[in-house]
Write a protein that holds these residues in place. Structure first.
Motif, PDB file in Angstrom:
ATOM      1  N   MET A  75     -15.172  27.486  -6.898  1.00 39.16           N
ATOM      2  CA  MET A  75     -15.006  27.116  -5.490  1.00 39.16           C
ATOM      3  C   MET A  75     -13.757  26.254  -5.326  1.00 39.16           C
ATOM      4  O   MET A  75     -13.531  25.310  -6.094  1.00 39.16           O
ATOM      5  N   GLN A  76     -12.957  26.597  -4.338  1.00 38.01           N
ATOM      6  CA  GLN A  76     -11.711  25.868  -4.120  1.00 38.01           C
ATOM      7  C   GLN A  76     -11.994  24.477  -3.556  1.00 38.01           C
ATOM      8  O   GLN A  76     -12.809  24.294  -2.659  1.00 38.01           O
ATOM      9  N   LYS A  77     -11.307  23.491  -4.093  1.00 35.41           N
ATOM     10  CA  LYS A  77     -11.479  22.117  -3.625  1.00 35.41           C
ATOM     11  C   LYS A  77     -10.755  21.916  -2.294  1.00 35.41           C
ATOM     12  O   LYS A  77      -9.702  22.522  -2.053  1.00 35.41           O
ATOM     13  N   PRO A  78     -11.291  21.041  -1.437  1.00 38.11           N
ATOM     14  CA  PRO A  78     -10.596  20.729  -0.187  1.00 38.11           C
ATOM     15  C   PRO A  78      -9.223  20.118  -0.468  1.00 38.11           C
ATOM     16  O   PRO A  78      -9.073  19.308  -1.394  1.00 38.11           O
ATOM     17  N   LYS A  79      -8.232  20.500   0.330  1.00 34.72           N
ATOM     18  CA  LYS A  79      -6.889  19.962   0.177  1.00 34.72           C
ATOM     19  C   LYS A  79      -6.754  18.681   1.002  1.00 34.72           C
ATOM     20  O   LYS A  79      -7.103  18.653   2.181  1.00 34.72           O
ATOM     21  N   VAL A  80      -6.221  17.643   0.345  1.00 34.40           N
ATOM     22  CA  VAL A  80      -6.131  16.318   0.960  1.00 34.40           C
ATOM     23  C   VAL A  80      -4.690  15.830   0.944  1.00 34.40           C
ATOM     24  O   VAL A  80      -3.977  15.987  -0.051  1.00 34.40           O
ATOM     25  N   ILE A  81      -4.270  15.230   2.046  1.00 31.46           N
ATOM     26  CA  ILE A  81      -3.023  14.489   2.095  1.00 31.46           C
ATOM     27  C   ILE A  81      -3.392  13.010   2.094  1.00 31.46           C
ATOM     28  O   ILE A  81      -4.401  12.618   2.690  1.00 31.46           O
ATOM     29  N   LEU A  82      -2.623  12.189   1.399  1.00 30.48           N
ATOM     30  CA  LEU A  82      -2.928  10.764   1.298  1.00 30.48           C
ATOM     31  C   LEU A  82      -1.927   9.949   2.093  1.00 30.48           C
ATOM     32  O   LEU A  82      -0.712  10.064   1.893  1.00 30.48           O
ATOM     33  N   SER A  83      -2.424   9.123   3.003  1.00 23.77           N
ATOM     34  CA  SER A  83      -1.573   8.190   3.737  1.00 23.77           C
ATOM     35  C   SER A  83      -1.010   7.178   2.746  1.00 23.77           C
ATOM     36  O   SER A  83      -1.764   6.474   2.074  1.00 23.77           O
ATOM     37  N   TRP A  84       0.320   7.100   2.674  1.00 18.52           N
ATOM     38  CA  TRP A  84       0.981   6.355   1.598  1.00 18.52           C
ATOM     39  C   TRP A  84       1.857   5.248   2.175  1.00 18.52           C
ATOM     40  O   TRP A  84       2.813   5.503   2.904  1.00 18.52           O
ATOM     41  N   SER A  85       1.540   3.996   1.808  1.00 21.47           N
ATOM     42  CA  SER A  85       2.275   2.838   2.318  1.00 21.47           C
ATOM     43  C   SER A  85       3.285   2.288   1.326  1.00 21.47           C
ATOM     44  O   SER A  85       4.058   1.393   1.669  1.00 21.47           O
ATOM     45  N   THR A  86       3.260   2.758   0.105  1.00 22.71           N
ATOM     46  CA  THR A  86       3.992   2.284  -1.078  1.00 22.71           C
ATOM     47  C   THR A  86       3.249   1.151  -1.794  1.00 22.71           C
ATOM     48  O   THR A  86       3.656   0.729  -2.872  1.00 22.71           O
ATOM     49  N   GLY A  87       2.162   0.655  -1.209  1.00 21.31           N
ATOM     50  CA  GLY A  87       1.447  -0.476  -1.781  1.00 21.31           C
ATOM     51  C   GLY A  87       0.332  -0.083  -2.729  1.00 21.31           C
ATOM     52  O   GLY A  87       0.036   1.092  -2.955  1.00 21.31           O
ATOM     53  N   LYS A  88      -0.332  -1.101  -3.255  1.00 22.71           N
ATOM     54  CA  LYS A  88      -1.323  -0.923  -4.310  1.00 22.71           C
ATOM     55  C   LYS A  88      -2.568  -0.168  -3.850  1.00 22.71           C
ATOM     56  O   LYS A  88      -3.153   0.586  -4.627  1.00 22.71           O
ATOM     57  N   ASP A  89      -3.020  -0.381  -2.600  1.00 22.14           N
ATOM     58  CA  ASP A  89      -4.264   0.257  -2.166  1.00 22.14           C
ATOM     59  C   ASP A  89      -4.118   1.768  -2.043  1.00 22.14           C
ATOM     60  O   ASP A  89      -4.996   2.521  -2.483  1.00 22.14           O
ATOM     61  N   SER A  90      -3.027   2.226  -1.448  1.00 22.49           N
ATOM     62  CA  SER A  90      -2.832   3.673  -1.373  1.00 22.49           C
ATOM     63  C   SER A  90      -2.596   4.249  -2.765  1.00 22.49           C
ATOM     64  O   SER A  90      -3.062   5.349  -3.076  1.00 22.49           O
ATOM     65  N   LEU A 100     -12.004  -3.127   6.803  1.00 21.24           N
ATOM     66  CA  LEU A 100     -11.788  -3.465   8.206  1.00 21.24           C
ATOM     67  C   LEU A 100     -12.321  -2.344   9.101  1.00 21.24           C
ATOM     68  O   LEU A 100     -11.712  -1.270   9.211  1.00 21.24           O
ATOM     69  N   GLU A 101     -13.444  -2.626   9.747  1.00 18.98           N
ATOM     70  CA  GLU A 101     -14.128  -1.604  10.553  1.00 18.98           C
ATOM     71  C   GLU A 101     -13.271  -1.110  11.712  1.00 18.98           C
ATOM     72  O   GLU A 101     -13.299   0.077  12.050  1.00 18.98           O
ATOM     73  N   LEU A 141     -15.791  -1.202  -1.398  1.00 17.20           N
ATOM     74  CA  LEU A 141     -15.770  -1.787  -2.733  1.00 17.20           C
ATOM     75  C   LEU A 141     -15.525  -3.293  -2.632  1.00 17.20           C
ATOM     76  O   LEU A 141     -14.792  -3.766  -1.763  1.00 17.20           O
ATOM     77  N   ASP A 142     -16.133  -4.040  -3.529  1.00 19.06           N
ATOM     78  CA  ASP A 142     -15.895  -5.479  -3.580  1.00 19.06           C
ATOM     79  C   ASP A 142     -14.435  -5.716  -3.944  1.00 19.06           C
ATOM     80  O   ASP A 142     -13.974  -5.270  -4.998  1.00 19.06           O
ATOM     81  N   THR A 143     -13.699  -6.412  -3.079  1.00 21.41           N
ATOM     82  CA  THR A 143     -12.255  -6.491  -3.290  1.00 21.41           C
ATOM     83  C   THR A 143     -11.863  -7.380  -4.474  1.00 21.41           C
ATOM     84  O   THR A 143     -10.803  -7.169  -5.075  1.00 21.41           O
ATOM     85  N   ALA A 144     -12.699  -8.356  -4.814  1.00 18.96           N
ATOM     86  CA  ALA A 144     -12.401  -9.164  -6.000  1.00 18.96           C
ATOM     87  C   ALA A 144     -12.507  -8.308  -7.253  1.00 18.96           C
ATOM     88  O   ALA A 144     -11.634  -8.344  -8.133  1.00 18.96           O
ATOM     89  N   CYS A 152      -7.262  -8.570  -2.304  1.00 17.35           N
ATOM     90  CA  CYS A 152      -6.438  -7.385  -2.092  1.00 17.35           C
ATOM     91  C   CYS A 152      -5.551  -7.507  -0.859  1.00 17.35           C
ATOM     92  O   CYS A 152      -4.857  -6.548  -0.495  1.00 17.35           O
ATOM     93  N   GLY A 153      -5.587  -8.657  -0.192  1.00 12.00           N
ATOM     94  CA  GLY A 153      -4.764  -8.840   0.999  1.00 12.00           C
ATOM     95  C   GLY A 153      -5.150  -7.930   2.143  1.00 12.00           C
ATOM     96  O   GLY A 153      -4.313  -7.572   2.977  1.00 12.00           O
ATOM     97  N   GLU A 154      -6.418  -7.560   2.235  1.00 12.94           N
ATOM     98  CA  GLU A 154      -6.853  -6.564   3.210  1.00 12.94           C
ATOM     99  C   GLU A 154      -6.699  -7.042   4.653  1.00 12.94           C
ATOM    100  O   GLU A 154      -6.559  -6.231   5.562  1.00 12.94           O
ATOM    101  N   ARG A 155      -6.713  -8.346   4.863  1.00 10.18           N
ATOM    102  CA  ARG A 155      -6.555  -8.868   6.231  1.00 10.18           C
ATOM    103  C   ARG A 155      -5.086  -9.083   6.590  1.00 10.18           C
ATOM    104  O   ARG A 155      -4.777  -9.756   7.567  1.00 10.18           O
ATOM    105  N   GLY A 156      -4.204  -8.518   5.801  1.00 16.38           N
ATOM    106  CA  GLY A 156      -2.776  -8.630   6.087  1.00 16.38           C
ATOM    107  C   GLY A 156      -2.119  -9.857   5.507  1.00 16.38           C
ATOM    108  O   GLY A 156      -0.965 -10.164   5.836  1.00 16.38           O
TER     109      GLY A 156
END
Length: 224
Positions: A1-16, A108-109, A133-136, A183-187
């Motif tokens: 079965m073929q896997k779904p094709k995904v594009i990833l939003s890329w910021s250049t940072g660690k989370d992406s 961030l909801e 995921l727990d960010t620590a 992870c600096g999630e709040r900016g």
């Protein structure tokens, strides 16, 4: 079965970057490219928000072994122009068989809700491989897993400017003040990733001039 094709939003940072590693490790989808918005003149364009030189962006995509879908935006960019450009990008991706778009958001909801609303009815389903995921623990896992990044933007209302240019490592985590998300999630900070399991080889980056604005401190990051 073929896997779904995904594009990833890329910021250049660690989370992406870590989201790419997570998606590949789980093997449930096929990541077929990176999607980034850029602003500025034709020469000297930068990645939106993070402000990273596009030479670094393109070198990251090459190191990840993925094509880059770059969406150029004017600066300033009215919201209607942004939505028009992103709408055109979505149509192009759908024509390539892409059915999902992944984001490196953590908790961030309001950010997640915005993405879900904007993608509703477009034919692209948003997915969030790092969500909840727990960010620590996540920060420690990134570092232990070999991810290497620099802090290149600081919100000085949340974090002291002296952290600019530091490596994202265990020493940094120990020095972050209470209330600062690991992870600096709040900016609190933004990063640029130069090595890790998502890359076939490190991206050689040099850090340059530091500029201080009314609120944000930024350091230049360019290919060495």
């Amino acid at each position: 079965m073929q896997k779904p094709k995904v594009i990833l939003s890329w910021s250049t940072g660690k989370d992406s970057a870590w989201a790419l590693h997570a998606l590949r490790s789980r093997g449930e989808v096929e990541v077929v490219g990176l999607l980034s918005t850029t602003t500025g003149p034709d020469t000297g364009r930068r990645v939106t928000v993070h402000g990273v030189d596009c030479g670094v962006l393109r070198a990251q995509a090459e190191a990840a072994g993925l094509p880059l879908e770059e969406v150029p935006l004017p600066d300033p960019c009215p919201n209607e122009v942004y939505e028009q450009a992103m709408g055109a990008a979505v149509e192009h991706l759908k024509a390539r068989g892409v059915t999902r778009i992944a984001f490196g958001d953590l908790f961030l909801e309001d950010v997640r809700a915005y993405r879900e609303v904007k993608l509703q009815g477009t034919g692209l389903t948003p997915i969030f491989p790092l969500w909840g995921l727990d960010t620590a623990a996540l920060a420690r896992d990134m570092i232990a897993g070999g991810l290497k990044a620099y802090l290149i933007s600081i919100d000085t209302e949340q974090l002291d400017a002296r952290f600019i240019g530091r490596g994202f490592d265990v020493a940094l985590l120990a020095d972050l003040p209470p209330g600062c998300d690991p992870c600096g999630e709040r900016g609190e900070f933004h990063t640029v990733t130069y090595a890790g399991p998502m890359f076939g080889a490190p991206v050689t980056i040099s850090l340059g001039e530091i500029t201080h604005g009314a609120r944000f401190c930024h350091q230049e990051a360019a290919l060495d």
